[in-house]
Design a protein around this motif. Sequence first.
Motif: not given
Length: 307
Positions: A69, A72-73, A249, A254, A258
Amino acid sequence: MGTSYHITMVDIPRGADRAKLQALIDSELHQVNQVMSTYIDNSELMRFNRSPVGQAIPVSKPLADVVEMSLDIYRRSDGAFEVTVGPLVNLWGFGPQPEPEKIPSETDIARLQQIVGSDALKMTREPDTLTRERPVEIDLSAIAKGYGVDRIALLLEQRGIRNYLVEIGGELRTLGKNPKGRIWRIGIEAPDSIGQIVQQSIGVSGKGVATSGDYRNYYERGGVRYAHSIDPRTGRPLQHRLASVTVVADSCAEADGLATALNVLGVEAGMALAERENLAVFMLVKTDKGFEQRYSAAFAPYLEKSE
């Protein structure tokens, strides 16, 4: 995690034992710490950080999930979210090292920027392995608290608890209704050094909520304010007008990651990402007259529910 946690549960199933539930929660948080803590020398993360460069290291599913994760961010934010930024944070005196007597030199910043970077991390799934292609070190403090919240929320749901609020160090997740039978109301703090002043309340159920800001942890040198949030792309503390950013979220992990990424990006670039990806984002922006509220289209329903 260096902080406290708070859990509110409503309509607990008959026969549930408070002491046993407390023990399960503490055990779950202990497991997360043993995997991801940078304070525990033999945690799985710290053992990985000492692993040979270039060697694929088998890692647990929890660590692989959070690193995946994080990467991905990192990609979605064009490098604003960076789990290997630790050496730069330390250089500026916001890690274990004390505040520097002198502001770091361009040479020192450039030297560390050559090492820092999630592009040096390569992972595979099934089997879960992680490789350092440079001697980077991972610090998951910007996402692990949110992951811990998700783990506790899942534990509660597995035991039939359908109305709860779980909070660790300000990051939280809710489900169902509060003790008054209404949707959970969450207060977004005003960026004030005193704290505990609610700038805006929102209604949230079934989501994770996290806030990132630079208004508490900072120091001043020569009349210049240096905040603890480091932009990994410049190697320097943030110098923009965004005081805090709150994200809602599906998972708290996440939302946590974020919020940090958007805080680094700043008002314009951060809100552009929010609208592009339909993220629920609320910002408090510094102005000459105080603070201005800005929020994405996806955040508006949470404001409406709070009325």
